[in-house]
Scaffold this motif. Structure first.
Motif, PDB file in Angstrom:
ATOM      1  N   VAL A 189      33.318  30.132  35.786  1.00 24.89           N
ATOM      2  CA  VAL A 189      33.757  30.466  37.141  1.00 24.89           C
ATOM      3  C   VAL A 189      33.168  31.814  37.546  1.00 24.89           C
ATOM      4  O   VAL A 189      33.244  32.779  36.779  1.00 24.89           O
ATOM      5  CB  VAL A 189      35.297  30.539  37.233  1.00 24.89           C
ATOM      6  CG1 VAL A 189      35.735  31.074  38.600  1.00 24.89           C
ATOM      7  CG2 VAL A 189      35.917  29.172  36.983  1.00 24.89           C
ATOM      8  N   VAL A 190      32.556  31.864  38.717  1.00 22.05           N
ATOM      9  CA  VAL A 190      32.184  33.140  39.337  1.00 22.05           C
ATOM     10  C   VAL A 190      33.226  33.387  40.419  1.00 22.05           C
ATOM     11  O   VAL A 190      33.281  32.661  41.420  1.00 22.05           O
ATOM     12  CB  VAL A 190      30.768  33.097  39.934  1.00 22.05           C
ATOM     13  CG1 VAL A 190      30.444  34.443  40.594  1.00 22.05           C
ATOM     14  CG2 VAL A 190      29.735  32.776  38.855  1.00 22.05           C
ATOM     15  N   LEU A 191      34.065  34.390  40.220  1.00 23.45           N
ATOM     16  CA  LEU A 191      35.229  34.618  41.081  1.00 23.45           C
ATOM     17  C   LEU A 191      35.065  35.884  41.908  1.00 23.45           C
ATOM     18  O   LEU A 191      35.004  36.992  41.370  1.00 23.45           O
ATOM     19  CB  LEU A 191      36.491  34.725  40.223  1.00 23.45           C
ATOM     20  CG  LEU A 191      37.790  35.103  40.944  1.00 23.45           C
ATOM     21  CD1 LEU A 191      38.144  34.054  41.989  1.00 23.45           C
ATOM     22  CD2 LEU A 191      38.922  35.278  39.947  1.00 23.45           C
ATOM     23  N   ASP A 192      34.990  35.699  43.230  1.00 22.96           N
ATOM     24  CA  ASP A 192      34.981  36.835  44.144  1.00 22.96           C
ATOM     25  C   ASP A 192      36.419  37.321  44.289  1.00 22.96           C
ATOM     26  O   ASP A 192      37.306  36.565  44.713  1.00 22.96           O
ATOM     27  CB  ASP A 192      34.425  36.399  45.499  1.00 22.96           C
ATOM     28  CG  ASP A 192      34.225  37.570  46.453  1.00 22.96           C
ATOM     29  OD1 ASP A 192      34.841  38.635  46.242  1.00 22.96           O
ATOM     30  OD2 ASP A 192      33.470  37.404  47.423  1.00 22.96           O
ATOM     31  N   LEU A 193      36.676  38.557  43.932  1.00 25.96           N
ATOM     32  CA  LEU A 193      38.045  39.069  44.000  1.00 25.96           C
ATOM     33  C   LEU A 193      38.563  39.174  45.433  1.00 25.96           C
ATOM     34  O   LEU A 193      39.740  39.442  45.641  1.00 25.96           O
ATOM     35  CB  LEU A 193      38.133  40.437  43.314  1.00 25.96           C
ATOM     36  CG  LEU A 193      37.939  40.422  41.803  1.00 25.96           C
ATOM     37  CD1 LEU A 193      38.229  41.803  41.220  1.00 25.96           C
ATOM     38  CD2 LEU A 193      38.817  39.376  41.136  1.00 25.96           C
ATOM     39  N   ILE A 221      33.290  35.250  35.500  1.00 26.45           N
ATOM     40  CA  ILE A 221      32.590  36.450  35.963  1.00 26.45           C
ATOM     41  C   ILE A 221      33.220  36.844  37.291  1.00 26.45           C
ATOM     42  O   ILE A 221      33.317  36.020  38.207  1.00 26.45           O
ATOM     43  CB  ILE A 221      31.087  36.189  36.170  1.00 26.45           C
ATOM     44  CG1 ILE A 221      30.405  35.792  34.861  1.00 26.45           C
ATOM     45  CG2 ILE A 221      30.408  37.431  36.759  1.00 26.45           C
ATOM     46  CD1 ILE A 221      28.939  35.424  35.029  1.00 26.45           C
ATOM     47  N   ILE A 222      33.684  38.080  37.400  1.00 24.82           N
ATOM     48  CA  ILE A 222      34.257  38.543  38.653  1.00 24.82           C
ATOM     49  C   ILE A 222      33.212  39.330  39.437  1.00 24.82           C
ATOM     50  O   ILE A 222      32.382  40.028  38.854  1.00 24.82           O
ATOM     51  CB  ILE A 222      35.530  39.389  38.447  1.00 24.82           C
ATOM     52  CG1 ILE A 222      35.260  40.571  37.507  1.00 24.82           C
ATOM     53  CG2 ILE A 222      36.670  38.534  37.916  1.00 24.82           C
ATOM     54  CD1 ILE A 222      36.452  41.503  37.346  1.00 24.82           C
ATOM     55  N   THR A 223      33.247  39.191  40.761  1.00 24.29           N
ATOM     56  CA  THR A 223      32.375  39.986  41.620  1.00 24.29           C
ATOM     57  C   THR A 223      33.254  40.905  42.461  1.00 24.29           C
ATOM     58  O   THR A 223      34.305  40.504  42.955  1.00 24.29           O
ATOM     59  CB  THR A 223      31.520  39.099  42.541  1.00 24.29           C
ATOM     60  OG1 THR A 223      32.333  38.491  43.546  1.00 24.29           O
ATOM     61  CG2 THR A 223      30.826  38.006  41.738  1.00 24.29           C
ATOM     62  N   THR A 224      32.819  42.139  42.577  1.00 21.82           N
ATOM     63  CA  THR A 224      33.604  43.144  43.302  1.00 21.82           C
ATOM     64  C   THR A 224      32.666  43.987  44.153  1.00 21.82           C
ATOM     65  O   THR A 224      31.445  43.916  44.026  1.00 21.82           O
ATOM     66  CB  THR A 224      34.352  44.090  42.340  1.00 21.82           C
ATOM     67  OG1 THR A 224      33.399  44.942  41.675  1.00 21.82           O
ATOM     68  CG2 THR A 224      35.134  43.310  41.300  1.00 21.82           C
ATOM     69  N   GLY A 225      33.284  44.810  44.999  1.00 19.87           N
ATOM     70  CA  GLY A 225      32.512  45.801  45.731  1.00 19.87           C
ATOM     71  C   GLY A 225      32.174  46.949  44.801  1.00 19.87           C
ATOM     72  O   GLY A 225      32.200  46.807  43.579  1.00 19.87           O
ATOM     73  N   GLN A 226      31.888  48.094  45.341  1.00 18.64           N
ATOM     74  CA  GLN A 226      31.483  49.211  44.501  1.00 18.64           C
ATOM     75  C   GLN A 226      32.677  50.114  44.177  1.00 18.64           C
ATOM     76  O   GLN A 226      33.632  49.657  43.582  1.00 18.64           O
ATOM     77  CB  GLN A 226      30.335  49.966  45.157  1.00 18.64           C
ATOM     78  CG  GLN A 226      29.077  49.073  45.260  1.00 18.64           C
ATOM     79  CD  GLN A 226      27.858  49.841  45.687  1.00 18.64           C
ATOM     80  OE1 GLN A 226      27.812  51.069  45.669  1.00 18.64           O
ATOM     81  NE2 GLN A 226      26.821  49.125  46.082  1.00 18.64           N
ATOM     82  N   ARG A 227      32.672  51.340  44.591  1.00 20.87           N
ATOM     83  CA  ARG A 227      33.662  52.301  44.106  1.00 20.87           C
ATOM     84  C   ARG A 227      35.100  51.913  44.408  1.00 20.87           C
ATOM     85  O   ARG A 227      35.984  52.047  43.577  1.00 20.87           O
ATOM     86  CB  ARG A 227      33.369  53.686  44.699  1.00 20.87           C
ATOM     87  CG  ARG A 227      32.113  54.311  44.138  1.00 20.87           C
ATOM     88  CD  ARG A 227      31.940  55.723  44.658  1.00 20.87           C
ATOM     89  NE  ARG A 227      30.740  56.339  44.125  1.00 20.87           N
ATOM     90  CZ  ARG A 227      30.345  57.575  44.433  1.00 20.87           C
ATOM     91  NH1 ARG A 227      31.064  58.293  45.278  1.00 20.87           N
ATOM     92  NH2 ARG A 227      29.249  58.065  43.914  1.00 20.87           N
ATOM     93  N   GLY A 234      42.292  38.163  44.380  1.00 21.02           N
ATOM     94  CA  GLY A 234      41.583  37.457  43.321  1.00 21.02           C
ATOM     95  C   GLY A 234      42.146  37.718  41.944  1.00 21.02           C
ATOM     96  O   GLY A 234      42.009  36.887  41.042  1.00 21.02           O
ATOM     97  N   LEU A 235      42.796  38.872  41.759  1.00 25.27           N
ATOM     98  CA  LEU A 235      43.385  39.172  40.448  1.00 25.27           C
ATOM     99  C   LEU A 235      44.530  38.207  40.143  1.00 25.27           C
ATOM    100  O   LEU A 235      44.705  37.790  39.002  1.00 25.27           O
ATOM    101  CB  LEU A 235      43.872  40.617  40.400  1.00 25.27           C
ATOM    102  CG  LEU A 235      42.774  41.682  40.416  1.00 25.27           C
ATOM    103  CD1 LEU A 235      43.387  43.075  40.489  1.00 25.27           C
ATOM    104  CD2 LEU A 235      41.877  41.563  39.183  1.00 25.27           C
ATOM    105  N   ASP A 236      45.306  37.847  41.182  1.00 26.20           N
ATOM    106  CA  ASP A 236      46.367  36.859  40.974  1.00 26.20           C
ATOM    107  C   ASP A 236      45.777  35.506  40.587  1.00 26.20           C
ATOM    108  O   ASP A 236      46.308  34.805  39.716  1.00 26.20           O
ATOM    109  CB  ASP A 236      47.221  36.706  42.237  1.00 26.20           C
ATOM    110  CG  ASP A 236      48.164  37.877  42.440  1.00 26.20           C
ATOM    111  OD1 ASP A 236      48.404  38.614  41.461  1.00 26.20           O
ATOM    112  OD2 ASP A 236      48.655  38.054  43.571  1.00 26.20           O
ATOM    113  N   LEU A 237      44.674  35.147  41.235  1.00 25.62           N
ATOM    114  CA  LEU A 237      44.015  33.886  40.895  1.00 25.62           C
ATOM    115  C   LEU A 237      43.467  33.933  39.479  1.00 25.62           C
ATOM    116  O   LEU A 237      43.554  32.943  38.735  1.00 25.62           O
ATOM    117  CB  LEU A 237      42.900  33.597  41.899  1.00 25.62           C
ATOM    118  CG  LEU A 237      42.111  32.299  41.673  1.00 25.62           C
ATOM    119  CD1 LEU A 237      43.035  31.094  41.606  1.00 25.62           C
ATOM    120  CD2 LEU A 237      41.074  32.119  42.781  1.00 25.62           C
TER     121      LEU A 237
END
Length: 228
Positions: free
Chosen positions: A39-43, A66-72, A50-53
Motif C-alpha cells: 500500500v502507498v498511503l497518502d496521509l 509506504i506513507i507519503t507526506t509533505g515536508q516539514r 491517514g494515521l487512523d487509516l
C-alpha cells in the motif's frame, strides 16, 4: 487526482499492477477483495487522517505500507507513521523513479522475510547456548525451560542469526531479513538488536551472545545445534 493518475500510469508502465482509491472508505474493500502486495498511503487521503487509516490497516494485516507526506509540517506524522508500523516513507514532491525503487526494495524484503519464515518452519528445532527454539511453533525457551515472548521483528532477527551463526552479518542483511525500514541511518536495526539482547543476554550491557562487529554489523557467537 491528476497526480494520482500520473503515479498509477507510471507504475503500470513498469509492470506494477495498481489499484487507486481517492476516499478512505474505499480502502478496506480493496484490501479484502484485491489483496494487494503493498500500500502507498497518502496521509492526506481525502482530507482524512491517514494515521487512523494506517492504524486500521495494521490492526488487520502486516501488508507493507509506504506513507507519503509533505515536508516539514508533516515531520511528526512521518515519525508517528513509522512508529505505527509503516515500512517506509517518501516526502512530496517525490520522483517517480524513487517511489518505484522503494516499492521494489520493500517487495524484495517481503520475499526475503517469507523465505526466512519458510526455512524456519522446515528446519524444526535447534539449540544454542542452553536456549531452544521450536520454529514450527515459533516458541523460544531459556535454559531453565521458561518460554520467552518475542515480537515478530525480534523473532525474525533471531532466525537470521541462527541461520548464519558465527558470521558477521551487515545491518543491510538484517534489515532485509526482518523487513525493518532503514530509517535514521540504520539505527532501527540497532534498536531491535538491543531489545533481543535484553531477552537473551545475562548482561545486555556486556553482550557475549550477539557481539557488535565494528564497521560491519553483528555476530551471533553461539554454536547452533539442530535437534530435529
Amino acid at each position: 487526482m491528476t497526480m494520482q493518475r500520473f503515479v498509477t500510469s507510471y507504475l503500470e508502465d513498469h509492470d506494477i499492477r495498481t489499484i487507486s482509491a481517492s476516499r478512505r472508505d474505499e480502502v478496506p474493500g480493496i484490501l479484502a477483495r484485491d489483496q494487494p502486495d503493498l500500500v502507498v498511503l497518502d496521509l492526506r487521503l481525502g482530507q482524512a487522517d491517514g494515521l487512523d487509516l494506517l492504524r486500521e490497516i495494521r490492526a488487520q494485516s502486516d501488508i507493507p505500507v509506504i506513507i507519503t507526506t509533505g515536508q516539514r509540517r508533516d515531520e511528526i506524522d512521518r515519525v508517528v507513521g513509522l512508529e505505527l508500523g509503516a515500512d517506509d516513507y517518501i516526502t512530496k514532491p517525490f520522483g517517480l523513479r524513487e517511489l518505484l525503487a522503494r516499492i521494489k526494495a520493500i517487495l524484495r524484503r517481503r520475499e526475503t522475510a517469507t523465505a526466512f519464515t519458510q526455512r524456519s518452519v522446515e528446519n524444526g528445532r535447534c539449540r544454542f547456548g542452553g536456549w531452544q527454539i521450536d520454529r514450527r511453533l515459533r516458541r523460544l525457551t531459556n535454559p531453565s525451560g521458561e518460554p520467552i515472548a518475542l515480537t515478530k521483528v525480534e523473532y525474525a532477527l533471531l532466525i537470521a542469526f541462527i541461520e548464519s551463526p558465527q558470521r558477521p552479518l551487515s545491518r543491510e542483511y538484517l534489515l532485509q531479513a526482518t523487513r525493518v525500514h532503514e530509517d535514521v541511518f540504520d539505527r532501527s536495526i540497532d534498536v531491535q538488536v538491543l531489545h533481543l539482547r535484553r531477552k537473551l543476554e545475562t548482561d545486555p550491557s556486556a553482550p557475549s551472545m550477539i557481539r557488535t562487529e565494528r564497521g560491519v554489523g553483528y555476530v551471533f557467537t553461539p554454536t547452533v545445534e539442530r535437534i530435529s
